[in-house]
Design an enzyme around this catalytic site. Structure first.
Site, PDB file in Angstrom:
ATOM      1  CB  SER A 140      -0.883   0.030   1.251  1.00 55.69           C
ATOM      2  OG  SER A 140      -1.527   1.292   1.379  1.00 55.69           O
ATOM      3  CE1 TYR A 153      -3.853  -2.195   5.282  1.00 54.07           C
ATOM      4  CE2 TYR A 153      -3.311   0.062   4.631  1.00 54.07           C
ATOM      5  CZ  TYR A 153      -3.713  -1.225   4.294  1.00 54.07           C
ATOM      6  OH  TYR A 153      -3.970  -1.538   2.983  1.00 54.07           O
TER       7      TYR A 153
HETATM    8  P1  NDP Z   1     -11.416  -6.248   0.604  1.00 54.17           P
HETATM    9  O1  NDP Z   1     -11.679  -6.132   2.061  1.00 54.17           O
HETATM   10  O2  NDP Z   1     -12.372  -5.647  -0.348  1.00 54.17           O
HETATM   11  O3  NDP Z   1     -11.181  -7.790   0.224  1.00 54.17           O
HETATM   12  C1  NDP Z   1     -10.290  -8.520   1.031  1.00 54.17           C
HETATM   13  C2  NDP Z   1     -10.056  -9.878   0.418  1.00 54.17           C
HETATM   14  O4  NDP Z   1      -9.060 -10.534   1.220  1.00 54.17           O
HETATM   15  C3  NDP Z   1     -11.277 -10.759   0.435  1.00 54.17           C
HETATM   16  O5  NDP Z   1     -11.208 -11.632  -0.674  1.00 54.17           O
HETATM   17  C4  NDP Z   1     -11.134 -11.513   1.755  1.00 54.17           C
HETATM   18  O6  NDP Z   1     -11.776 -12.783   1.789  1.00 54.17           O
HETATM   19  C5  NDP Z   1      -9.626 -11.691   1.789  1.00 54.17           C
HETATM   20  N1  NDP Z   1      -9.135 -11.854   3.160  1.00 54.17           N
HETATM   21  C6  NDP Z   1      -9.250 -11.001   4.195  1.00 54.17           C
HETATM   22  N2  NDP Z   1      -8.707 -11.534   5.310  1.00 54.17           N
HETATM   23  C7  NDP Z   1      -8.250 -12.757   4.948  1.00 54.17           C
HETATM   24  C8  NDP Z   1      -7.628 -13.812   5.658  1.00 54.17           C
HETATM   25  N3  NDP Z   1      -7.377 -13.738   6.971  1.00 54.17           N
HETATM   26  N4  NDP Z   1      -7.306 -14.937   4.980  1.00 54.17           N
HETATM   27  C9  NDP Z   1      -7.577 -15.047   3.651  1.00 54.17           C
HETATM   28  N5  NDP Z   1      -8.180 -14.089   2.931  1.00 54.17           N
HETATM   29  C10 NDP Z   1      -8.512 -12.957   3.583  1.00 54.17           C
HETATM   30  O7  NDP Z   1      -9.959  -5.603   0.413  1.00 54.17           O
HETATM   31  P2  NDP Z   1      -9.291  -4.885  -0.867  1.00 54.17           P
HETATM   32  O8  NDP Z   1      -9.620  -5.613  -2.102  1.00 54.17           O
HETATM   33  O9  NDP Z   1      -9.550  -3.433  -0.758  1.00 54.17           O
HETATM   34  O10 NDP Z   1      -7.740  -5.086  -0.491  1.00 54.17           O
HETATM   35  C11 NDP Z   1      -6.926  -6.089  -1.081  1.00 54.17           C
HETATM   36  C12 NDP Z   1      -5.472  -5.787  -0.729  1.00 54.17           C
HETATM   37  O11 NDP Z   1      -5.142  -4.486  -1.201  1.00 54.17           O
HETATM   38  C13 NDP Z   1      -5.177  -5.778   0.765  1.00 54.17           C
HETATM   39  O12 NDP Z   1      -3.899  -6.330   0.998  1.00 54.17           O
HETATM   40  C14 NDP Z   1      -5.196  -4.300   1.114  1.00 54.17           C
HETATM   41  O13 NDP Z   1      -4.438  -4.018   2.254  1.00 54.17           O
HETATM   42  C15 NDP Z   1      -4.603  -3.710  -0.155  1.00 54.17           C
HETATM   43  N6  NDP Z   1      -4.891  -2.305  -0.349  1.00 54.17           N
HETATM   44  C16 NDP Z   1      -6.166  -1.870  -0.544  1.00 54.17           C
HETATM   45  C17 NDP Z   1      -6.410  -0.520  -0.740  1.00 54.17           C
HETATM   46  C18 NDP Z   1      -7.783   0.033  -0.951  1.00 54.17           C
HETATM   47  O14 NDP Z   1      -7.919   1.278  -0.923  1.00 54.17           O
HETATM   48  N7  NDP Z   1      -8.807  -0.766  -1.155  1.00 54.17           N
HETATM   49  C19 NDP Z   1      -5.303   0.459  -0.742  1.00 54.17           C
HETATM   50  C20 NDP Z   1      -4.008  -0.110  -0.565  1.00 54.17           C
HETATM   51  C21 NDP Z   1      -3.815  -1.446  -0.371  1.00 54.17           C
HETATM   52  P3  NDP Z   1     -13.346 -12.930   2.220  1.00 54.17           P
HETATM   53  O15 NDP Z   1     -14.139 -12.455   1.028  1.00 54.17           O
HETATM   54  O16 NDP Z   1     -13.511 -14.381   2.489  1.00 54.17           O
HETATM   55  O17 NDP Z   1     -13.546 -12.067   3.417  1.00 54.17           O
END
Ligand code: NDP
Length: 244
Positions: A140, A153
């Site tokens: 990020s 974070y």
């Molecule tokens: P979402 O919350 O929309 O989706 C998260 C995804 O990760 C889901 O598929 C969820 O599965 C899965 N997940 C969460 N916890 C776990 C776990 N313990 N084990 C396995 N899978 C897990 O997040 P984003 O798509 O926004 O984020 C994706 C990545 O991008 C992250 O690493 C986040 O930190 C990073 N990011 C996002 C930003 C943003 O603005 N959105 C900015 C910068 C970085 P399930 O559906 O089963 O819950």
């Protein structure tokens, strides 16, 4: 079809950025496995969308915060795919609180998924990862700059960038390329463009809008593909200029 014949594992591929990455890698020709934490319906929908477009996809429940579960998910994915060429660590969680409100639990949950899950998952994948493969970590811009109430974070994502740099050196002899993609604000369930946090975020984004999940997926596809053959150990910000 730059990834034709390749096998890709995307953690956290049920929703948001991970689902978009899985769909894009599949559209570029890769067979894809995704993991998810608990949202089976969303994971099944990602698989169904890939299959409807003519691709191959598998989904496995694996909690990235639980080392045994994470290892099992990687093993299941590697078995279903028949090896791994591209490993994308996308699963992540964010819990925003200022230091006065932080707790041990808030710290441990974020480091367990965002850092230890990446470390455990990579070590589990390495025996299955082909020489010449790719590892792409979703960090990020928060790893580079501070927003209010995001210190823990941000620390997890700074660690992610450090893992990419270190692993790039550790794995160079096998020509496994390791890079981190660092999104800025992207419209997902984690950070909705119409959420309360978005008003505050918008003032930090020179392009004046949230990014789309497809804009992250495109960069991941590039780093997974043949045009990125001399890129390793770097971070790529996709953030509308936020970190500039
Ligand atoms: P979402 O919350 O929309 O989706 C998260 C995804 O990760 C889901 O598929 C969820 O599965 C899965 N997940 C969460 N916890 C776990 C776990 N313990 N084990 C396995 N899978 C897990 O997040 P984003 O798509 O926004 O984020 C994706 C990545 O991008 C992250 O690493 C986040 O930190 C990073 N990011 C996002 C930003 C943003 O603005 N959105 C900015 C910068 C970085 P399930 O559906 O089963 O819950």
């Amino acid at each position: 079809m730059s990834l034709l014949g390749k096998k890709a594992l995307v953690t956290g591929g049920s929703r948001g950025i991970g689902a978009a990455i899985a769909k894009r890698l599949a559209a570029d020709g890769a067979a894809v496995a995704i993991t998810y934490a608990g949202n089976k319906a969303a994971a099944d929908a990602t698989v169904a969308a890939i299959e409807a477009a003519g691709g191959t996809a598998f989904a496995f429940q694996a909690d990235a915060a639980d080392p045994a579960s994470q290892r099992a998910g990687v093993e299941q994915a590697a078995a279903a795919l028949g090896g791994i060429d591209v490993l994308v660590h996308n699963a992540g969680v964010a819990e925003f609180s200022a230091v006065e409100q932080d707790t041990d639990e808030v710290y441990d949950r974020q480091f367990a998924v965002n850092v230890k899950g990446v470390h455990v998952g990579t070590r589990a994948a390495l025996p299955h990862l082909r020489d010449g493969g790719r590892i792409i970590l979703i960090g990020s811009v928060s790893g580079e700059l501070a927003f209010p109430a995001t210190a823990v974070y941000s620390a997890t994502k700074a660690a992610v960038a450090a893992l990419a740099r270190g692993w790039a050196k550790d794995l160079a002899a096998r020509n496994i390329l390791v890079n981190a993609v660092q999104p800025g604000p992207i419209d997902t369930d984690m950070n909705p463009a119409d959420g309360d946090f978005a008003q505050q975020m918008m003032s930090f984004i020179p392009l004046g809008r949230y990014g789309k999940v497809e804009e992250i997926a495109g960069a991941v596809a590039f780093l997974a593909g043949p045009d990125a053959s001399y890129i390793t150990g770097t971070t790529l910000n996709i953030d509308g200029g936020t970190a500039a």
